[in-house]
Design an enzyme around this catalytic site. Sequence first.
Site, PDB file in Angstrom:
ATOM      1  CE  LYS A  62      43.435  50.458   8.565  1.00 45.00           C
ATOM      2  NZ  LYS A  62      43.060  50.069   6.953  1.00 45.00           N
ATOM      3  CE1 TYR A  94      34.971  29.808  34.945  1.00 41.89           C
ATOM      4  CE2 TYR A  94      36.493  30.801  33.454  1.00 41.89           C
ATOM      5  CZ  TYR A  94      35.673  30.867  34.483  1.00 41.89           C
ATOM      6  OH  TYR A  94      35.313  31.939  35.338  1.00 41.89           O
TER       7      TYR A  94
END
Length: 351
Positions: A43, A253
């Site tokens: 999965k 940033y």
Amino acid sequence: MADSSLVLPPSSLRLTADRGALAANWVALDAVSGGAKAGAAVKADCYGLGIDACVPVLRDAGCETFFVAHWSEVAAVSAHVPPAQVAVLHGVLNEAECAYARATGAVPVINSLEQAALWQAGGGGPCHLMIDTGINRLGIAPSDANQEIISSLDIDILMSHLASADEDSPMNPRQLDAFRAARGTIAHRRASLANSAGIALGKDYAFDLTRPGIALYGGVPRGELSDMIRPVAQVEAAILQTRTLEAGESVGYNGTFTASTSMKVGTVSVGYADGFLRMRGPGNACFHNGRRLPILGKVSMDMVVVDLAAAPDLAAGDWLTVPWDINAAAPQNGLSAYEMLTSIGKRLRCN
Ligand SMILES: *Cc1c(COP(=O)(O)O)cnc(C)c1O
């Protein structure tokens, strides 16, 4: 229209799944499953490593049962293995999913009386059944085992799922006992209880089929498995540019790192969109031939900046190893090994 003669240049970011290690992990887990055969949880795009990279390796190693969660995952897995070997853990929610199951031949895991009724109303056929023995997520209650609609099912795998197999919890023997009792009341061909950690709990937990996921991909959920499981994922990213910071200049940033002296730094092609989450920046480092290159400032969406003091010879185009050791690094980052893999971004996945 794209020009079909265009050849995409190699990416500046790559994930390598060590296929030999993946195959060896499946073989080892199959062996410690004793008389039981190991399947594979594939999965979430093989926990982020890529279905196309991993499923053929697992198939060639000998795996014959593959677990996905969603119907949307069936086609990619069925491109490599017979659809009847694909089990869909979420089961069937509506008629459209029943119809898709029949059209593809993938097999639903029935999780409730409602799902059982829906499946039988559409014509029935082979299915799997999840019985809940305490995780309280999906599955019928043991007290519903003797309902007529359940007796009417053609059940291949009768399964349950352990809630705390990664711990020495009294819940494990409790779930084992409940699963054993359910086996006696529900007709089925194969019984399956153990995930990766459950395999390490011993042969009592193995039954006919085990369902390892994380351990296939290099995760070690219990110490007993540490000697047999090899790491699978390796991430590398190229330096895009180098520059020299002067004392007082900041990086990234919000300028959370400021140089105290002149220093050479490199901007590296990996960021949080690739799964290198912001929390993985501080205190962490990339590596070049064992040389440690600390990460400076905040992780950006597509880049991080590293200190090149230990490797001043490096230049744009040189490759660095990005730390992705899921067993060592995950606890430091407050992430589980599962999250370290499944947060791998789309452009970083193997194919
Ligand atoms: C994901 C999953 C597994 C695999 O679990 P791991 O802990 O990754 O080994 C097995 N069974 C079920 C029902 C699952 O949802």
